[in-house]
Write a protein that holds these residues in place. Structure first.
Motif, PDB file in Angstrom:
ATOM      1  N   SER A  47      10.752   0.343   0.852  1.00 48.21           N
ATOM      2  CA  SER A  47       9.977   1.228  -0.033  1.00 48.21           C
ATOM      3  C   SER A  47       8.514   0.813  -0.096  1.00 48.21           C
ATOM      4  N   VAL A  48       8.252  -0.498  -0.167  1.00 43.46           N
ATOM      5  CA  VAL A  48       6.859  -0.959  -0.174  1.00 43.46           C
ATOM      6  C   VAL A  48       6.176  -0.534   1.117  1.00 43.46           C
ATOM      7  N   SER A  49       6.853  -0.705   2.221  1.00 42.22           N
ATOM      8  CA  SER A  49       6.290  -0.300   3.511  1.00 42.22           C
ATOM      9  C   SER A  49       6.002   1.203   3.539  1.00 42.22           C
ATOM     10  N   PHE A  50       6.903   2.003   3.003  1.00 40.02           N
ATOM     11  CA  PHE A  50       6.704   3.451   2.975  1.00 40.02           C
ATOM     12  C   PHE A  50       5.453   3.821   2.182  1.00 40.02           C
ATOM     13  N   TYR A  51       5.330   3.320   0.944  1.00 41.15           N
ATOM     14  CA  TYR A  51       4.187   3.688   0.099  1.00 41.15           C
ATOM     15  C   TYR A  51       2.875   3.099   0.618  1.00 41.15           C
ATOM     16  N   ARG A  52       2.931   1.855   1.089  1.00 40.82           N
ATOM     17  CA  ARG A  52       1.720   1.187   1.567  1.00 40.82           C
ATOM     18  C   ARG A  52       1.338   1.636   2.970  1.00 40.82           C
TER      19      ARG A  52
END
Length: 127
Positions: free
Chosen positions: A18-23
């Protein structure tokens, strides 16, 4: 009740994904990071991806919560109770230093009411 700030809080199944998706995929800028979480700027709002905590046992599936900052959590808890609102989790200090109380809306959405203590890093001027 006076709401001082709010953010969308997600507790995903896979924090790193999820962090990778948003960032990386959406390209949102990081507002702050802390042990177990990342907060992103989203226009005039914030999206927090939390790698800690989990939805309440028995709660319907919902990947997030509405984070509502208040001046006085005890007074807010008393006010909500006086209005007949069920408190899902009593106000308490969390390991990450915030004071939090949980309420669930009729659709099962978690509302996290938060008081930021005077000594918490969120109160520091970072300029």
């Amino acid at each position: 009740m006076e709401i001082l700030a709010s953010r969308v809080l997600f507790r995903p199944q896979d924090y790193a994904r999820s962090v990778s998706f948003y960032r990386d995929q959406l390209g949102l800028a990081v507002a702050r990071e802390y042990a177990g979480g990342t907060v992103f700027y989203a226009g005039q709002s914030l999206i927090e991806i939390a790698g800690h905590g989990s939805p309440a046992a028995g709660a319907p599936p919902f990947p997030g919560a509405l984070w509502l900052q208040v001046r006085d959590l005890a007074a807010t808890q008393d006010e909500l109770r006086s209005r007949g609102v069920a408190i899902a989790r009593e106000a308490r200090r969390e390991p990450w230093g915030l004071h939090e109380m949980h309420v669930t809306d009729p659709d099962g959405v978690a509302l996290i009411f938060v008081q930021v203590p005077e000594d918490h890093p969120l109160r520091r001027d970072t300029r």
